[in-house]
Design a protein around this motif. Sequence first.
Motif, PDB file in Angstrom:
ATOM      1  N   TYR A 192     -10.675 -36.556 -40.026  1.00  0.00           N
ATOM      2  CA  TYR A 192      -9.487 -36.212 -39.239  1.00  0.00           C
ATOM      3  C   TYR A 192      -8.277 -36.142 -40.174  1.00  0.00           C
ATOM      4  CZ  TYR A 192      -5.790 -36.525 -35.759  1.00  0.00           C
ATOM      5  OH  TYR A 192      -4.677 -36.289 -34.989  1.00  0.00           O
ATOM      6  N   THR A 193      -7.546 -35.047 -40.094  1.00  0.00           N
ATOM      7  CA  THR A 193      -6.438 -34.833 -41.043  1.00  0.00           C
ATOM      8  C   THR A 193      -5.069 -34.879 -40.380  1.00  0.00           C
ATOM      9  OG1 THR A 193      -6.689 -32.436 -40.760  1.00  0.00           O
ATOM     10  CG2 THR A 193      -7.851 -33.461 -42.614  1.00  0.00           C
ATOM     11  N   GLY A 194      -5.043 -35.044 -39.052  1.00  0.00           N
ATOM     12  CA  GLY A 194      -3.748 -35.059 -38.367  1.00  0.00           C
ATOM     13  C   GLY A 194      -3.082 -36.423 -38.449  1.00  0.00           C
ATOM     14  N   LYS A 195      -2.003 -36.579 -37.679  1.00  0.00           N
ATOM     15  CA  LYS A 195      -1.305 -37.852 -37.648  1.00  0.00           C
ATOM     16  C   LYS A 195      -2.134 -38.886 -36.891  1.00  0.00           C
ATOM     17  CE  LYS A 195       3.305 -35.752 -37.749  1.00  0.00           C
ATOM     18  NZ  LYS A 195       4.598 -35.596 -37.022  1.00  0.00           N
ATOM     19  N   ALA A 196      -2.050 -40.124 -37.332  1.00  0.00           N
ATOM     20  CA  ALA A 196      -2.859 -41.178 -36.711  1.00  0.00           C
ATOM     21  C   ALA A 196      -2.519 -41.358 -35.237  1.00  0.00           C
ATOM     22  CB  ALA A 196      -2.653 -42.496 -37.458  1.00  0.00           C
ATOM     23  N   GLU A 197      -1.215 -41.190 -34.885  1.00  0.00           N
ATOM     24  CA  GLU A 197      -0.816 -41.382 -33.489  1.00  0.00           C
ATOM     25  C   GLU A 197      -1.332 -40.261 -32.588  1.00  0.00           C
ATOM     26  OE1 GLU A 197       1.170 -41.399 -36.074  1.00  0.00           O
ATOM     27  OE2 GLU A 197       2.888 -40.033 -35.866  1.00  0.00           O
TER      28      GLU A 197
ATOM     29  N   PHE B 139      -4.392 -39.006 -32.966  1.00  0.00           N
ATOM     30  CA  PHE B 139      -5.846 -39.013 -33.070  1.00  0.00           C
ATOM     31  C   PHE B 139      -6.496 -39.170 -31.701  1.00  0.00           C
ATOM     32  CE2 PHE B 139      -9.810 -41.427 -33.274  1.00  0.00           C
ATOM     33  CZ  PHE B 139     -10.556 -40.643 -34.136  1.00  0.00           C
ATOM     34  N   THR B 140      -7.525 -38.373 -31.477  1.00  0.00           N
ATOM     35  CA  THR B 140      -8.354 -38.514 -30.279  1.00  0.00           C
ATOM     36  C   THR B 140      -9.810 -38.508 -30.712  1.00  0.00           C
ATOM     37  OG1 THR B 140      -8.349 -36.104 -29.984  1.00  0.00           O
ATOM     38  CG2 THR B 140      -6.714 -37.391 -28.744  1.00  0.00           C
ATOM     39  N   PHE B 141     -10.650 -39.200 -29.965  1.00  0.00           N
ATOM     40  CA  PHE B 141     -12.063 -39.249 -30.314  1.00  0.00           C
ATOM     41  C   PHE B 141     -12.703 -37.882 -30.102  1.00  0.00           C
ATOM     42  CE2 PHE B 141     -11.472 -43.813 -28.972  1.00  0.00           C
ATOM     43  CZ  PHE B 141     -11.503 -44.294 -30.269  1.00  0.00           C
ATOM     44  N   SER B 142     -13.554 -37.515 -31.054  1.00  0.00           N
ATOM     45  CA  SER B 142     -14.259 -36.238 -30.977  1.00  0.00           C
ATOM     46  C   SER B 142     -15.527 -36.330 -31.809  1.00  0.00           C
ATOM     47  CB  SER B 142     -13.366 -35.105 -31.505  1.00  0.00           C
ATOM     48  OG  SER B 142     -14.113 -33.904 -31.616  1.00  0.00           O
TER      49      SER B 142
ATOM     50  N   TRP C 125     -15.219 -34.869 -35.773  1.00  0.00           N
ATOM     51  CA  TRP C 125     -14.752 -35.544 -36.985  1.00  0.00           C
ATOM     52  C   TRP C 125     -15.069 -37.035 -36.949  1.00  0.00           C
ATOM     53  CZ3 TRP C 125     -10.722 -32.677 -34.316  1.00  0.00           C
ATOM     54  CH2 TRP C 125     -10.058 -33.412 -33.353  1.00  0.00           C
ATOM     55  N   TRP C 126     -15.056 -37.615 -38.149  1.00  0.00           N
ATOM     56  CA  TRP C 126     -15.349 -39.041 -38.307  1.00  0.00           C
ATOM     57  C   TRP C 126     -14.212 -39.872 -37.704  1.00  0.00           C
ATOM     58  CZ3 TRP C 126     -20.068 -40.313 -39.800  1.00  0.00           C
ATOM     59  CH2 TRP C 126     -20.332 -41.637 -40.163  1.00  0.00           C
ATOM     60  N   PRO C 127     -14.522 -40.884 -36.915  1.00  0.00           N
ATOM     61  CA  PRO C 127     -13.441 -41.640 -36.267  1.00  0.00           C
ATOM     62  C   PRO C 127     -12.653 -42.512 -37.250  1.00  0.00           C
ATOM     63  CG  PRO C 127     -15.554 -42.645 -35.823  1.00  0.00           C
ATOM     64  CD  PRO C 127     -15.852 -41.359 -36.539  1.00  0.00           C
TER      65      PRO C 127
ATOM     66  N   GLN D 110     -19.259 -42.211 -28.062  1.00  0.00           N
ATOM     67  CA  GLN D 110     -18.001 -41.679 -27.521  1.00  0.00           C
ATOM     68  C   GLN D 110     -16.883 -41.647 -28.554  1.00  0.00           C
ATOM     69  OE1 GLN D 110     -16.557 -44.887 -24.588  1.00  0.00           O
ATOM     70  NE2 GLN D 110     -14.716 -44.347 -25.738  1.00  0.00           N
ATOM     71  N   TYR D 111     -17.083 -42.407 -29.670  1.00  0.00           N
ATOM     72  CA  TYR D 111     -16.023 -42.510 -30.672  1.00  0.00           C
ATOM     73  C   TYR D 111     -16.116 -41.429 -31.756  1.00  0.00           C
ATOM     74  CZ  TYR D 111     -15.965 -47.130 -28.539  1.00  0.00           C
ATOM     75  OH  TYR D 111     -15.939 -48.163 -27.641  1.00  0.00           O
ATOM     76  N   GLY D 112     -17.244 -40.693 -31.805  1.00  0.00           N
ATOM     77  CA  GLY D 112     -17.392 -39.693 -32.847  1.00  0.00           C
ATOM     78  C   GLY D 112     -18.847 -39.307 -33.026  1.00  0.00           C
ATOM     79  N   PRO D 113     -19.219 -38.862 -34.229  1.00  0.00           N
ATOM     80  CA  PRO D 113     -20.616 -38.486 -34.472  1.00  0.00           C
ATOM     81  C   PRO D 113     -21.561 -39.664 -34.224  1.00  0.00           C
ATOM     82  CG  PRO D 113     -19.186 -37.750 -36.266  1.00  0.00           C
ATOM     83  CD  PRO D 113     -18.360 -38.641 -35.403  1.00  0.00           C
TER      84      PRO D 113
END
Length: 248
Positions: A59-64, A66-69, A72-74, A175-178
Amino acid sequence: MSTSTTLEAPNTGTWDGGNEPLKASYGKLMMWFFLLSDAFTFGAFLIVYGLSRHSNLAYTGKAEDFTFSTEWWPIPEKVFNAFPGLHGMDLPLAFVALMTMILILSSVTMVLAVEAGHRMDKNDVQKWLLWTILFGATFLGCQAWEWSHFIAGDGVGLQLADGTTIMGANLTMNQYGPPLFADLFFFITGFHGTHVFTGWIMLVMIFINTVNGVYHKRGHYEMVEKVGLYWHFVDLVWVFVFTFFYLI
């Protein structure tokens, strides 16, 4: 015909046997060999974790934001932010930090138990072993809660593109990632937890022996030292697990 007999001088060299060339007993050496082999196993787990994380999208965005997907790695501090009794509060890694502190304290009490053994102070050995047992049991209880929360999920879940919702994590869904993140969490922390539980059983056994005066009659508390080596190793490994899995 006469025969002659030659008496050989006794072997007294450092490596001739019957000595302790490394200033350690056979039991301590075997414990060191075991711990060395175990270190390779933990090292392999952590290397696999590093390679898996590197091979997955970060995940390369801002930490605030961040959403689970599953794409990308959580971020670990977003996964492990719950605390018992404080439902709904965002406390990144606070509970894991508490677990780490408990395990470090258990290492300190183990050192004190070994030191008391050198002084042949049975009462102090009992006291510090009991504290180590209590800290170890507390850590295991904390790890059980962390696992149960991770498996149950945060109550919100993750909605997939097909409309289904994933709640919690197991070996096939996360639910948190891969799913691989959950697999490695279960394998690495589970393997370490098994070691802690095994060490805890050994602590209980030597505590009972200490109470019964077994080691005092032997004239030494070397068994406490050997179990202490194992317990310190378990604590040291957790520092690496905490660093690699939760912080980096």
